[in-house]
Design an enzyme around this catalytic site. Structure first.
Site, PDB file in Angstrom:
ATOM      1  N   SER A  20       0.850  -1.191   0.000  1.00 19.97           N
ATOM      2  CA  SER A  20       0.000   0.000   0.000  1.00 19.97           C
ATOM      3  C   SER A  20       0.879   1.232   0.000  1.00 19.97           C
ATOM      4  O   SER A  20       2.086   1.153   0.184  1.00 19.97           O
ATOM      5  CB  SER A  20      -0.864   0.019   1.259  1.00 19.97           C
ATOM      6  OG  SER A  20      -0.020   0.263   2.365  1.00 19.97           O
ATOM      7  N   LYS A  21       0.254   2.366  -0.177  1.00 16.05           N
ATOM      8  CA  LYS A  21       0.997   3.633  -0.202  1.00 16.05           C
ATOM      9  C   LYS A  21       1.835   3.804   1.054  1.00 16.05           C
ATOM     10  O   LYS A  21       2.937   4.319   1.015  1.00 16.05           O
ATOM     11  CB  LYS A  21       0.017   4.804  -0.345  1.00 16.05           C
ATOM     12  CG  LYS A  21      -0.212   5.207  -1.782  1.00 16.05           C
ATOM     13  CD  LYS A  21      -0.297   6.726  -1.871  1.00 16.05           C
ATOM     14  CE  LYS A  21      -0.269   7.280  -3.203  1.00 16.05           C
ATOM     15  NZ  LYS A  21       0.341   7.184  -4.288  1.00 16.05           N
TER      16      LYS A  21
END
Ligand code: GLU
Length: 465
Positions: free
Chosen positions: A241-242
């Protein structure tokens, strides 16, 4: 069998590394087996559609060299290659399924979606509802008992009880197909031989196979790819994920990774060449790639490894190629080839370049305390002597080249009976204002040029007492 594979992204505005891996593996399968690589835009979920997203897809494929044989803007015999332009095709096939008794109109309001029982409606009532413009979706009718199974090339034999399969929607109330329906119709009509995609689609595949069966179509070869996980800063493994770093192609490029290094690194997220070689160009990958070496255990996205791969690809560039990359970062007069020579061995991410070269752009205001260095036993008096002697020597140099400058300062070190390192240290810090520079002191001087070098050294000399 003709090998035809497809990359089928949804235009959501974002090229996740998982998507890029699907594109790459499809491309590599096509190239390694002499097949065709087809691009299909899956934009039936109009709510998720983002303006400009298709351009991101085209640009990424272009920058990475994943050239498509058929697709939007390219053409081919099986178009259109954008799903929103194929609405009639899906509707026609949905009606065919209703005719066969394998699909049905469902008029239930959304909230009741799961409880409704439209599959047993009286056909007369169905006709009435339709002619009175009542909203409907078309659902697939699943078998109530039995088992569906198939063999995936990577994940092996997969079985599911049919009563676990819900009557999924094929055509939505806006008349658009769902991904679940459109992917089957298109893969068949586009004569796709191998479906290569992320394993999040593994569990829905039995439903797709039932559709193939209803139509009497041949089921493609399935190649589902392992999950890609990320690493938290503390080392624990998590969903990519980011938060665990950049995860889209554009983010990675902006962070200073070369497209060819990203491709090289991503090729290893679920595959290995069966040898110890880790650095590959796309051409080389095309030669060694094999579906047999795809594994099912999750891959872990590791930024350190990516930087390592990137560093190798940077070193493989010629000075001219790297000078070309530098053009984007250098907004001052300089010899790019010389700069390329000193930066190339020291850069692992292009984003480091900015900090490494800022002192060339701007004359530094050097803190004289930086020069007094315990390791080299330098006090202000010695530093001053070194600087004034160096300036005298350097002013006489005609051929302003690294080797000449180095020779001159080396003889000065013998003359003054001071270690060469100490002299180079004083010169480096005075010319750059930094303790660490790309390239040695004399390489820095060469790039700065005679006039600028002498000005900088004199400026520091004036600060010393
Ligand atoms: N449109 C789907 C996605 O972007 C593609 C899945 C597939 O390759 O079948 O995830």
């Amino acid at each position: 069998m003709e090998i035809r594979v497809r990359y089928a992204p949804s235009p959501t505005g974002y090229m996740h590394v998982g998507n890029l891996r699907s594109a790459l593996y499809n491309y590599l399968v096509a190239k390694s087996l002499g097949g065709k690589f087809i691009l299909r835009i899956e934009d039936t979920d109009q709510k998720r559609k983002v303006d400009g997203a298709e351009k991101i897809i085209f640009d990424t494929l272009e920058q990475t060299g994943l050239v498509c044989d058929e697709g939007p803007g390219i053409g081919g015999n099986f178009g259109p290659y954008v799903q929103s332009e194929r609405k009639e095709i899906y509707n026609k096939h949905a009606l065919e399924l209703i005719g066969k008794g394998d699909a049905y109109y469902c008029f239930c309001a959304k909230s009741e979606e799961n409880k409704c029982d439209c599959k047993n409606l009286d056909p007369k009532l169905v006709e009435n509802y339709i002619s009175s413009d009542k909203n409907y979706v078309i659902r697939q009718k699943m078998p109530e008992c039995g088992i569906s199974s198939f063999d995936d090339v990577v994940f092996g034999h997969i079985e599911i009880e049919n009563d676990q399969l819900e009557d999924q929607i094929l055509i939505k109330s806006d008349g658009m197909p769902t991904y679940n329906f459109a992917n089957v119709i298109d893969d068949h009509l586009m004569r796709i031989s191998h479906v290569i995609r992320g394993c999040e689609y593994l569990s829905a595949t039995p439903k797709y196979n039932l559709l193939y069966k209803s139509f009497g179509w041949e089921i493609p070869i399935y190649v589902h790819l392992p999950l890609i996980m990320g690493k938290n800063p503390d080392g624990s493994v998590t969903k990519l994920s980011k938060r665990a770093g950049a995860v889209s192609f554009v983010d990675l490029v902006n962070e200073g990774y070369l497209p060819e290094a990203i491709i090289n690194y991503i090729s290893f997220l679920g595959w290995n060449p069966g040898s110890t070689q880790e650095i590959f160009s796309l051409d080389e990958l095309e030669k060694v790639f094999s579906i047999d070496n795809i594994r099912k255990s999750p891959a872990i996205f590791d930024y350190e490894k990516l930087a390592w791969v990137n560093e190798h690809h940077i070193k493989m560039k010629s000075d001219e190629e790297f000078a070309d990359i530098l053009r984007k970062y250098v907004d001052f007069e300089t010899n790019l080839i010389k700069l390329a020579k000193i930066l190339k061995p020291r850069v692992s991410k292009l984003s480091q370049i900015e900090n490494m070269i800022d002192f060339f752009r701007q004359r530094p205001d050097v803190d004289k305390n930086l020069i007094m260095n315990k390791k080299n036993k330098l006090d202000e008096k010695i530093a001053k002597e070194i600087l004034s002697n160096s300036i005298e020597v350097l002013e006489k140099v005609d051929r302003w080249e690294n080797s000449v400058l180095f020779e001159n300062l080396s003889s000065l070190s013998t003359q003054m009976n001071i270690k060469k390192n100490a002299i180079m240290w004083v010169i480096r810090v005075s010319a750059s204002g930094k303790e660490v520079t790309p390239g040695g002191a004399t390489e820095v001087l060469e790039i700065l040029g005679k006039e600028e070098s002498i000005i900088r050294l004199k400026n520091v000399l004036n600060k010393l007492v």
